[in-house]
Write an enzyme that holds these catalytic residues in place. Structure first.
Site, PDB file in Angstrom:
ATOM      1  N   CYS A  40      47.662  39.436  47.139  1.00  0.00           N
ATOM      2  CA  CYS A  40      47.891  39.699  45.698  1.00  0.00           C
ATOM      3  C   CYS A  40      46.584  40.447  45.040  1.00  0.00           C
ATOM      4  O   CYS A  40      45.410  40.025  45.187  1.00  0.00           O
ATOM      5  CB  CYS A  40      47.575  38.304  45.185  1.00  0.00           C
ATOM      6  SG  CYS A  40      47.261  38.073  43.276  1.00  0.00           S
TER       7      CYS A  40
ATOM      8  N   CYS B 294      46.256  33.087  42.865  1.00  0.00           N
ATOM      9  CA  CYS B 294      45.859  34.346  42.004  1.00  0.00           C
ATOM     10  C   CYS B 294      46.573  34.290  40.512  1.00  0.00           C
ATOM     11  O   CYS B 294      45.810  34.525  39.581  1.00  0.00           O
ATOM     12  CB  CYS B 294      46.238  35.467  42.725  1.00  0.00           C
ATOM     13  SG  CYS B 294      46.038  36.894  41.982  1.00  0.00           S
TER      14      CYS B 294
END
Length: 396
Positions: free
Chosen positions: A201, A100
């Site tokens: 995330c 991410c």
């Protein structure tokens, strides 16, 4: 006046990061990344991203900075979620948070920030950025551990490039978590006492097993318990001609078949489990708990061993192929035949361990001084010199 776009997540860390940048004289803009909107995979009927974006907006209002929400859910789906499912189906364990940061926050998000005329992108990570000069006098950016040992998050940024680091700021890297909360309380920010998010995330309150079960189909298979006295663990050690032969031998994972032990239970899909996992096996009647020592997604078998000292859990050498090798400090990368003593870890919360890197023709071996538990393909190994993270790679 330099302009900084802060990724406001609706948590305390990014809130204080935005305030500190303001204090340092930057022009600050707050952006909230909406990375997920498939409400069928949140656990509860709460809408976490709405709650988080609302908190981020309240913080921006309080600080008097512009704020907007950017929808990155399409890119997140393609670059993170699809990759994750693909990896789990192959029996590997990806790290979505590392991805991410590389693919979303410091790529897609960074591009949006730069289009808004930003000089930098800032996040609420507990790490620091340093600058040194190389032999030619050019700036080289360092990724260093956060001052708070308990919260150091440099591991999650282990895939960043020099280009990405040159545009990144980490304002809270010099602070501890209690100091950050204290600042937020003094400012009366709505996020001051907010718990840290435990979900994926930027997806929010999603637990991984439930998330996987909604996308990967259940498939019944067996759990085979392998005894620690199994002859697999007492293989004859050959005489090695070279160090590379020795490393190749010790980096091999143990191989099992259904006859390696006794069938003790059933499971709903080997792709839901990862090496080292203890929860979810639901096997009773053993003196010590069972741990997953290997998963075979092709045959849909889980191999388990009793106790956390089971030899099937431990290895001291791992391999990273050249295609998956990443140096933040490209100027310190190894040439074929070179080696380097470092400190390394294979997961976020693990203390750094002494290790040696060996660069060979096809990739790099990482040999730990002490055997490591649950070395899992697909995860990232990261290596440091003192408090600086030099590089990382995907475990093969």
């Amino acid at each position: 006046m330099k302009r900084v776009v802060v990724g406001l997540s609706g948590g305390v860390d990014s809130s204080v990061a935005a305030y500190l940048l303001q204090q340092q004289g930057y022009e600050v803009i707050g952006l909230f990344m909406k990375n997920w909107h498939d409400d069928s995979v949140t656990i509860s009927n709460e809408c976490p991203w709405l709650e988080d974006s609302n908190d981020a907006m309240l913080v921006a209002e309080k600080l008097g900075i512009p704020f907007q929400v950017v929808d990155l859910s399409k890119e997140y789906q393609e670059r993170i979620v699809d990759y994750m499912f693909n990896e789990y189906e192959r029996g590997r364990t990806p790290n979505p948070d590392v991805l991410c940061n590389r693919e979303i926050k410091f790529d897609v998000f960074m591009k949006i920030a730069l289009e808004l005329g930003a000089d930098y992108v800032a996040t609420g990570h507990y790490c620091r950025r340093g600058v040194v000069q190389d032999v030619h006098g050019n700036d080289v950016y360092q990724l260093k551990a956060g001052v708070d040992n308990n919260k150091d998050q440099s591991y999650f940024l282990c895939q960043l490039s020099q280009k990405q680091l040159s545009k990144a700021l980490f304002p809270i890297g010099e602070l501890t978590k209690p100091e950050v909360r204290e600042i937020a309380k003094e400012l009366d920010l709505v996020t001051a006492d907010k718990k840290d998010s435990q979900g994926l995330c930027f997806i929010g309150k999603v637990r991984l097993p439930e998330f996987l079960q909604q996308k990967l189909q259940p498939k019944e298979g067996v759990i085979v318990q392998v005894d620690k006295s199994n002859q697999t663990y007492n293989k004859e050690i050959p005489v090695f001609e070279t160090k590379e032969e020795e490393l190749a031998f010790y980096s091999q994972k143990y191989s099992y078949t259904i006859t390696s032990g006794k069938i003790v239970a059933k499971h709903q899909g080997a792709h839901y489990f990862t090496k080292g996992q203890r929860k979810g096996l639901a096997v009773g009647g053993t003196q010590e708990p069972l741990f997953v020592i290997e998963t075979d997604v092709k045959e849909n078998i889980i191999y388990a061993g009793e106790g956390k000292q089971h030899p099937g859990l431990y290895r001291k050498v791992l391999f990273v192929s050249n295609a998956e090798l990443h140096w933040i400090r490209e100027d310190l990368s190894l040439k074929t035949g070179e080696s380097k003593d470092v400190l390394a870890r294979i997961r976020y919360r693990q203390p750094l361990e002494k290790a040696t890197l060996y660069q060979v023709e096809g990739g790099m071996y990482v040999e730990f001084q002490n055997p490591q538990s649950a070395i899992q393909e697909g995860q990232f190994v990261a290596w440091h010199l003192e408090d600086e993270l030099l590089g990382s790679g995907v475990i093969a």
